[in-house]
Design a protein around this motif. Structure first.
Motif, PDB file in Angstrom:
ATOM      1  N   GLU B  35       0.831  -1.213   0.000  1.00 48.81           N
ATOM      2  CA  GLU B  35       0.000   0.000   0.000  1.00 48.81           C
ATOM      3  C   GLU B  35       0.866   1.263   0.000  1.00 48.81           C
ATOM      4  OE1 GLU B  35      -3.642   1.641  -0.357  1.00 48.81           O
ATOM      5  OE2 GLU B  35      -3.260  -0.504  -0.179  1.00 48.81           O
ATOM      6  N   ARG B  36       1.918   1.242   0.806  1.00 49.43           N
ATOM      7  CA  ARG B  36       2.794   2.419   0.913  1.00 49.43           C
ATOM      8  C   ARG B  36       3.485   2.732  -0.400  1.00 49.43           C
ATOM      9  NH1 ARG B  36       5.112   4.425   5.436  1.00 49.43           N
ATOM     10  NH2 ARG B  36       7.220   4.333   4.598  1.00 49.43           N
ATOM     11  N   HIS B  37       3.791   1.693  -1.191  1.00 50.93           N
ATOM     12  CA  HIS B  37       4.607   1.919  -2.378  1.00 50.93           C
ATOM     13  C   HIS B  37       3.826   1.843  -3.692  1.00 50.93           C
ATOM     14  CE1 HIS B  37       8.330   2.352  -0.195  1.00 50.93           C
ATOM     15  NE2 HIS B  37       7.905   1.375   0.601  1.00 50.93           N
ATOM     16  N   LEU B  38       2.507   1.734  -3.595  1.00 47.10           N
ATOM     17  CA  LEU B  38       1.717   1.766  -4.839  1.00 47.10           C
ATOM     18  C   LEU B  38       1.886   3.088  -5.595  1.00 47.10           C
ATOM     19  CD1 LEU B  38      -1.616  -0.151  -4.136  1.00 47.10           C
ATOM     20  CD2 LEU B  38       0.225  -0.766  -5.725  1.00 47.10           C
ATOM     21  N   PRO B  39       2.013   4.225  -4.905  1.00 43.86           N
ATOM     22  CA  PRO B  39       2.262   5.471  -5.656  1.00 43.86           C
ATOM     23  C   PRO B  39       3.526   5.382  -6.513  1.00 43.86           C
ATOM     24  CG  PRO B  39       1.571   5.994  -3.430  1.00 43.86           C
ATOM     25  CD  PRO B  39       1.788   4.503  -3.470  1.00 43.86           C
ATOM     26  N   LEU B  40       4.563   4.706  -6.005  1.00 42.34           N
ATOM     27  CA  LEU B  40       5.782   4.518  -6.808  1.00 42.34           C
ATOM     28  C   LEU B  40       5.459   3.706  -8.056  1.00 42.34           C
ATOM     29  CD1 LEU B  40       8.930   4.474  -7.190  1.00 42.34           C
ATOM     30  CD2 LEU B  40       8.906   2.331  -5.872  1.00 42.34           C
ATOM     31  N   VAL B  41       4.676   2.629  -7.872  1.00 43.33           N
ATOM     32  CA  VAL B  41       4.306   1.786  -9.009  1.00 43.33           C
ATOM     33  C   VAL B  41       3.526   2.602 -10.039  1.00 43.33           C
ATOM     34  CG1 VAL B  41       2.888  -0.184  -9.733  1.00 43.33           C
ATOM     35  CG2 VAL B  41       4.287  -0.344  -7.665  1.00 43.33           C
ATOM     36  N   ARG B  42       2.579   3.401  -9.555  1.00 42.12           N
ATOM     37  CA  ARG B  42       1.765   4.208 -10.482  1.00 42.12           C
ATOM     38  C   ARG B  42       2.646   5.192 -11.238  1.00 42.12           C
ATOM     39  NH1 ARG B  42      -1.812   4.730  -5.754  1.00 42.12           N
ATOM     40  NH2 ARG B  42      -3.321   3.034  -5.870  1.00 42.12           N
ATOM     41  N   SER B  43       3.586   5.783 -10.532  1.00 40.63           N
ATOM     42  CA  SER B  43       4.479   6.752 -11.166  1.00 40.63           C
ATOM     43  C   SER B  43       5.311   6.082 -12.261  1.00 40.63           C
ATOM     44  CB  SER B  43       5.387   7.361 -10.093  1.00 40.63           C
ATOM     45  OG  SER B  43       6.423   8.083 -10.687  1.00 40.63           O
ATOM     46  N   LEU B  44       5.834   4.898 -11.952  1.00 38.56           N
ATOM     47  CA  LEU B  44       6.649   4.183 -12.950  1.00 38.56           C
ATOM     48  C   LEU B  44       5.787   3.682 -14.100  1.00 38.56           C
ATOM     49  CD1 LEU B  44       8.899   2.146 -10.460  1.00 38.56           C
ATOM     50  CD2 LEU B  44       9.615   4.076 -11.885  1.00 38.56           C
ATOM     51  N   ALA B  45       4.562   3.236 -13.785  1.00 43.17           N
ATOM     52  CA  ALA B  45       3.681   2.704 -14.832  1.00 43.17           C
ATOM     53  C   ALA B  45       3.322   3.782 -15.840  1.00 43.17           C
ATOM     54  CB  ALA B  45       2.412   2.118 -14.196  1.00 43.17           C
ATOM     55  N   ARG B  46       3.166   5.022 -15.345  1.00 46.27           N
ATOM     56  CA  ARG B  46       2.774   6.112 -16.253  1.00 46.27           C
ATOM     57  C   ARG B  46       3.811   6.319 -17.365  1.00 46.27           C
ATOM     58  NH1 ARG B  46       0.332   8.558 -11.739  1.00 46.27           N
ATOM     59  NH2 ARG B  46       2.222   9.638 -11.124  1.00 46.27           N
ATOM     60  N   ARG B  47       5.068   6.003 -17.085  1.00 49.84           N
ATOM     61  CA  ARG B  47       6.105   6.151 -18.113  1.00 49.84           C
ATOM     62  C   ARG B  47       5.857   5.236 -19.306  1.00 49.84           C
ATOM     63  NH1 ARG B  47      11.729   5.545 -14.750  1.00 49.84           N
ATOM     64  NH2 ARG B  47      11.314   7.029 -13.073  1.00 49.84           N
ATOM     65  N   TYR B  48       5.105   4.166 -19.069  1.00 40.94           N
ATOM     66  CA  TYR B  48       4.899   3.181 -20.134  1.00 40.94           C
ATOM     67  C   TYR B  48       3.484   3.246 -20.709  1.00 40.94           C
ATOM     68  CZ  TYR B  48       9.319   1.385 -18.556  1.00 40.94           C
ATOM     69  OH  TYR B  48      10.648   1.288 -18.239  1.00 40.94           O
ATOM     70  N   ALA B  49       2.748   4.277 -20.329  1.00 49.11           N
ATOM     71  CA  ALA B  49       1.386   4.441 -20.860  1.00 49.11           C
ATOM     72  C   ALA B  49       1.458   4.842 -22.331  1.00 49.11           C
ATOM     73  CB  ALA B  49       0.644   5.495 -20.059  1.00 49.11           C
ATOM     74  N   GLY B  50       0.363   4.629 -23.046  1.00 52.67           N
ATOM     75  CA  GLY B  50       0.304   5.032 -24.449  1.00 52.67           C
ATOM     76  C   GLY B  50       1.055   4.119 -25.379  1.00 52.67           C
ATOM     77  N   ARG B  51       1.332   2.908 -24.934  1.00 55.89           N
ATOM     78  CA  ARG B  51       2.043   1.959 -25.798  1.00 55.89           C
ATOM     79  C   ARG B  51       1.157   0.777 -26.163  1.00 55.89           C
ATOM     80  NH1 ARG B  51       8.294   1.734 -23.665  1.00 55.89           N
ATOM     81  NH2 ARG B  51       8.485   3.924 -23.109  1.00 55.89           N
ATOM     82  N   GLY B  52      -0.131   1.030 -26.170  1.00 52.16           N
ATOM     83  CA  GLY B  52      -1.037  -0.016 -26.619  1.00 52.16           C
ATOM     84  C   GLY B  52      -1.657  -0.826 -25.505  1.00 52.16           C
ATOM     85  N   GLU B  53      -1.519  -0.321 -24.279  1.00 55.14           N
ATOM     86  CA  GLU B  53      -2.148  -1.046 -23.174  1.00 55.14           C
ATOM     87  C   GLU B  53      -2.630  -0.058 -22.126  1.00 55.14           C
ATOM     88  OE1 GLU B  53      -1.345  -4.784 -20.193  1.00 55.14           O
ATOM     89  OE2 GLU B  53       0.182  -4.094 -21.562  1.00 55.14           O
ATOM     90  N   SER B  54      -3.694  -0.428 -21.443  1.00 56.65           N
ATOM     91  CA  SER B  54      -4.264   0.521 -20.489  1.00 56.65           C
ATOM     92  C   SER B  54      -3.323   0.713 -19.305  1.00 56.65           C
ATOM     93  CB  SER B  54      -5.622   0.015 -19.995  1.00 56.65           C
ATOM     94  OG  SER B  54      -5.453  -1.063 -19.103  1.00 56.65           O
ATOM     95  N   LEU B  55      -3.373   1.912 -18.749  1.00 62.96           N
ATOM     96  CA  LEU B  55      -2.542   2.230 -17.587  1.00 62.96           C
ATOM     97  C   LEU B  55      -2.878   1.306 -16.422  1.00 62.96           C
ATOM     98  CD1 LEU B  55      -0.458   4.050 -16.246  1.00 62.96           C
ATOM     99  CD2 LEU B  55      -2.300   5.663 -15.707  1.00 62.96           C
ATOM    100  N   GLU B  56      -4.163   0.976 -16.291  1.00 63.12           N
ATOM    101  CA  GLU B  56      -4.616   0.088 -15.214  1.00 63.12           C
ATOM    102  C   GLU B  56      -3.867  -1.255 -15.275  1.00 63.12           C
ATOM    103  OE1 GLU B  56      -8.256  -1.822 -16.195  1.00 63.12           O
ATOM    104  OE2 GLU B  56      -8.966  -1.823 -14.131  1.00 63.12           O
ATOM    105  N   ASP B  57      -3.752  -1.805 -16.478  1.00 61.74           N
ATOM    106  CA  ASP B  57      -3.085  -3.096 -16.628  1.00 61.74           C
ATOM    107  C   ASP B  57      -1.588  -2.987 -16.317  1.00 61.74           C
ATOM    108  OD1 ASP B  57      -5.479  -4.142 -17.330  1.00 61.74           O
ATOM    109  OD2 ASP B  57      -5.082  -4.250 -19.475  1.00 61.74           O
ATOM    110  N   ILE B  58      -0.976  -1.885 -16.774  1.00 62.61           N
ATOM    111  CA  ILE B  58       0.467  -1.718 -16.514  1.00 62.61           C
ATOM    112  C   ILE B  58       0.709  -1.581 -15.015  1.00 62.61           C
ATOM    113  CG2 ILE B  58       2.506  -0.329 -17.041  1.00 62.61           C
ATOM    114  CD1 ILE B  58       1.006   0.688 -19.527  1.00 62.61           C
TER     115      ILE B  58
END
Lengths: 134, 251
Positions: B35-58
């Protein structure tokens, strides 16, 4: 294969090779039909899945005909002739407890299904999906 | 007075949670770390958005990397968990794109439309109270019905990752009436027997989805709500699972 029509029905027919590389062709045709009938996105997905699973069970036959009988309140797909004897076995008789076979899938994703014709070792399967009232 | 260094791993809340998890097997500490580090995951996932997959899945894939990092962390290491977890999360996301990405060349415009479609389906389903038609989706996406159908098809060229390893809880499942009716040639089986023996070696997430769809008769939208995925993702998982089961049986 017979696909009887009445004045308020339209008929779309397709003969396609069987194989995974041809599934997109079938899906696109079903999608176009769904668009014209106003079928919901999820109902379209159900119908596509029903046809896909049926063709997956069709075994090693080169091609199959798909006749889509369209009326304002439903689409009826006639798929055949199919030569795979296991399809008849899979469709007839009760669902086998504990198994997720073709029959169980069809029971879930289409409103009704049945055999149109089963002569000389060949059969035509009928799948029906209703258009929900909006 | 003794004060802990702000940068000293030994004094951080992470350190204490890691100790509780690794030394005492306290699973709640592991959950707290996630829970504490999900914001880190979201931040890193956003870098890979827009490559043909939903941000939720990344994000869900990234969360798996985070969990692996927490599980593999060695207390003897004097390194902050964020430092250790970051390459694990990024590695998991990159591996996901490499192994499970678009399997054939799809025009970028179609990939982007496909990605937008998942959200559009959910918005319209909520707004309309039913599954949208192709025409309604086209209007929502400012596209033609043919473009929508092509974009859906483009999605089928994409193999979603199994999310069975992602964190989640087993909800109580309500039985619902199965859709469909009896055809004159084939009487419906009265019982909806357990499918468990048929599900073989499918990952737990996929087993759960198939049970909900074919044993309990839930719609894809209802399943999507329960498992926290999009309806389109549920559709892809069902298709792939049925194919996997058939492939297994035919071997």
């Amino acid at each position: 294969m017979s696909a009887p029509t009445t004045p308020d029905t339209e008929l779309v027919e397709l003969e396609t090779p069987i194989g995974r590389e041809w599934e997109p062709v079938v899906r696109l045709v079903l999608g176009g039909v769904a668009d014209r009938l106003g079928l919901g996105f999820e109902e379209l997905d159900d119908l596509q899945l029903a046809v896909e699973r049926l063709l997956a069970e069709a075994g090693a036959q080169p091609s199959v005909k798909l006749a889509l009988e369209l009326s304002p309140d439903r689409v009826r797909a006639h798929v055949g002739p199919l030569r795979e004897a296991t399809i008849a076995a899979a469709l007839q008789g009760p669902s086998v407890p504990g198994q997720l076979g073709l029959r169980r899938v069809l029971e879930t994703v289409v409103d009704s299904f049945g055999l149109d014709d089963s002569a000389e070792g060949e059969l035509v399967v009928r799948l029906e999906k209703r258009v929900p009232r909006r | 007075m003794t004060t802990a260094s702000a940068h000293g791993p030994s004094a951080s809340p992470d350190r204490e949670l890691l100790r509780r998890y690794h030394v005492h097997g306290d699973v709640s500490a592991r959950e707290a770390l996630v829970e504490r580090h999900l914001p880190l995951v979201r931040s890193l996932a956003r870098r890979y958005a827009g490559r043909g997959e939903s941000l939720e899945d990344i994000e869900q894939v990234g969360a798996i990397g985070l969990i692996k990092a927490i599980d593999r962390y060695e207390l003897a290491r004097e390194v902050a968990l964020t430092t250790y977890a970051t390459p694990n999360v990024v590695g998991e996301i990159k591996r996901h794109f490499r192994d499970r990405g678009w399997t054939i060349r799809i025009p970028r415009a179609l990939q982007e439309l496909n990605v937008k479609m998942s959200g559009a389906v959910e918005r319209l389903t909520v707004r309309l109270g039913r599954s949208p038609t192709i025409a309604e989706l086209a209007q929502e996406l400012d596209a033609t019905p043919e473009q929508v159908l092509e974009a859906v098809e483009a999605g089928s060229a994409y193999s979603p990752v199994s999310l069975s390893a992602s964190p989640g809880t087993e909800d109580d499942l309500d039985l619902m009436e199965v859709i469909g009716e009896v055809d004159k040639e084939f009487a419906r089986a009265d019982e909806r027997a357990s499918l468990e023996p048929a599900l073989g070696e499918l990952p737990e997430r996929e087993r759960r989805i198939l049970r909900m769809r074919f044993e309990e008769g839930l719609t894809q939208t209802q399943i999507a709500d329960r498992v926290g995925l999009s309806q389109m993702h549920v559709s892809r998982l069902i298709r792939r699972s049925l194919e996997d089961m058939r492939d297994t049986l035919s071997r």
